[in-house]
Design a protein around this motif. Sequence first.
Motif, PDB file in Angstrom:
ATOM      1  N   ALA A 115       0.840  -1.195   0.000  1.00  0.00           N
ATOM      2  CA  ALA A 115       0.000   0.000   0.000  1.00  0.00           C
ATOM      3  C   ALA A 115       0.873   1.242   0.000  1.00  0.00           C
ATOM      4  O   ALA A 115       1.995   1.223   0.505  1.00  0.00           O
ATOM      5  CB  ALA A 115      -0.934   0.018   1.213  1.00  0.00           C
ATOM      6  N   THR A 170      -4.654   7.104  -1.498  1.00  0.00           N
ATOM      7  CA  THR A 170      -4.116   5.777  -1.203  1.00  0.00           C
ATOM      8  C   THR A 170      -4.155   4.875  -2.418  1.00  0.00           C
ATOM      9  O   THR A 170      -5.003   5.013  -3.298  1.00  0.00           O
ATOM     10  CB  THR A 170      -4.887   5.116  -0.054  1.00  0.00           C
ATOM     11  OG1 THR A 170      -6.276   5.021  -0.410  1.00  0.00           O
ATOM     12  CG2 THR A 170      -4.750   5.931   1.218  1.00  0.00           C
ATOM     13  N   TYR A 193      -3.350   0.527  -3.403  1.00  0.00           N
ATOM     14  CA  TYR A 193      -3.175  -0.789  -2.814  1.00  0.00           C
ATOM     15  C   TYR A 193      -2.750  -1.812  -3.841  1.00  0.00           C
ATOM     16  O   TYR A 193      -3.198  -1.787  -4.989  1.00  0.00           O
ATOM     17  CB  TYR A 193      -4.478  -1.261  -2.166  1.00  0.00           C
ATOM     18  CG  TYR A 193      -4.895  -0.429  -0.985  1.00  0.00           C
ATOM     19  CD1 TYR A 193      -4.408  -0.710   0.283  1.00  0.00           C
ATOM     20  CD2 TYR A 193      -5.764   0.639  -1.140  1.00  0.00           C
ATOM     21  CE1 TYR A 193      -4.785   0.053   1.369  1.00  0.00           C
ATOM     22  CE2 TYR A 193      -6.142   1.418  -0.058  1.00  0.00           C
ATOM     23  CZ  TYR A 193      -5.646   1.113   1.199  1.00  0.00           C
ATOM     24  OH  TYR A 193      -6.016   1.874   2.284  1.00  0.00           O
ATOM     25  N   ALA A 215      -3.778  -6.668  -1.042  1.00  0.00           N
ATOM     26  CA  ALA A 215      -4.274  -5.885   0.085  1.00  0.00           C
ATOM     27  C   ALA A 215      -5.688  -5.356  -0.113  1.00  0.00           C
ATOM     28  O   ALA A 215      -6.355  -5.015   0.873  1.00  0.00           O
ATOM     29  CB  ALA A 215      -3.341  -4.705   0.350  1.00  0.00           C
ATOM     30  N   LYS A 216      -6.140  -5.280  -1.342  1.00  0.00           N
ATOM     31  CA  LYS A 216      -7.427  -4.667  -1.632  1.00  0.00           C
ATOM     32  C   LYS A 216      -8.560  -5.375  -0.900  1.00  0.00           C
ATOM     33  O   LYS A 216      -8.673  -6.589  -0.938  1.00  0.00           O
ATOM     34  CB  LYS A 216      -7.684  -4.675  -3.138  1.00  0.00           C
ATOM     35  CG  LYS A 216      -6.764  -3.755  -3.920  1.00  0.00           C
ATOM     36  CD  LYS A 216      -7.002  -3.873  -5.417  1.00  0.00           C
ATOM     37  CE  LYS A 216      -6.061  -2.968  -6.187  1.00  0.00           C
ATOM     38  NZ  LYS A 216      -6.216  -3.143  -7.655  1.00  0.00           N
ATOM     39  N   THR A 221      -5.968  -1.348   5.140  1.00  0.00           N
ATOM     40  CA  THR A 221      -6.186   0.081   5.017  1.00  0.00           C
ATOM     41  C   THR A 221      -4.950   0.828   5.504  1.00  0.00           C
ATOM     42  O   THR A 221      -4.509   0.620   6.636  1.00  0.00           O
ATOM     43  CB  THR A 221      -7.409   0.544   5.829  1.00  0.00           C
ATOM     44  OG1 THR A 221      -8.568  -0.173   5.407  1.00  0.00           O
ATOM     45  CG2 THR A 221      -7.648   2.039   5.624  1.00  0.00           C
ATOM     46  N   ILE A 222      -4.410   1.690   4.655  1.00  0.00           N
ATOM     47  CA  ILE A 222      -3.266   2.509   5.029  1.00  0.00           C
ATOM     48  C   ILE A 222      -3.769   3.880   5.453  1.00  0.00           C
ATOM     49  O   ILE A 222      -4.720   4.415   4.878  1.00  0.00           O
ATOM     50  CB  ILE A 222      -2.247   2.610   3.870  1.00  0.00           C
ATOM     51  CG1 ILE A 222      -0.956   3.278   4.334  1.00  0.00           C
ATOM     52  CG2 ILE A 222      -2.840   3.330   2.667  1.00  0.00           C
ATOM     53  CD1 ILE A 222       0.167   3.222   3.303  1.00  0.00           C
ATOM     54  N   LEU A 271      -0.938   0.616   9.065  1.00  0.00           N
ATOM     55  CA  LEU A 271      -1.553  -0.337   8.157  1.00  0.00           C
ATOM     56  C   LEU A 271      -2.471  -1.223   8.979  1.00  0.00           C
ATOM     57  O   LEU A 271      -1.994  -2.031   9.784  1.00  0.00           O
ATOM     58  CB  LEU A 271      -0.503  -1.176   7.430  1.00  0.00           C
ATOM     59  CG  LEU A 271      -1.048  -2.153   6.391  1.00  0.00           C
ATOM     60  CD1 LEU A 271      -1.598  -1.387   5.181  1.00  0.00           C
ATOM     61  CD2 LEU A 271       0.024  -3.133   5.954  1.00  0.00           C
TER      62      LEU A 271
END
Length: 124
Positions: free
Chosen positions: A49, A58, A60, A64-65, A69-70, A81
Amino acid sequence: QVQLVESGGGLVQAGDSLRLSCKTSGRSRSWYSMAWFRQAPGNPRQFVAQIIWSTGSTFYGDSAKGRFTISKDTAENTMSLQMNNLKPEDTAVYYCATKTQSVLAITPPAFDYWGQGTQVTVSA
């Protein structure tokens, strides 16, 4: 120089959550973005991310999608993260990194400074 220190890694069960943090010091105002990468033994370093520091935008990686969440705290010069629904394949050393060039590249060579990493282990 910029110094980065990751924290928050650990051993968890599949389906659990972890929140990683990256504490920074140095020339934080020069950052274009910060990012998280991860690397498992024998595998290339993988983009997770990225967050654009000035705007909060942001990006990703596919892994990670929908689960990670960053975020950032500009006043504290930190980023986090949030990792939900962790899977065994998420097991890796997680690194935070900073980028000074104003580009959206997500390859490791585009980033200037790196932390030492924090281990995340997810058991089945």
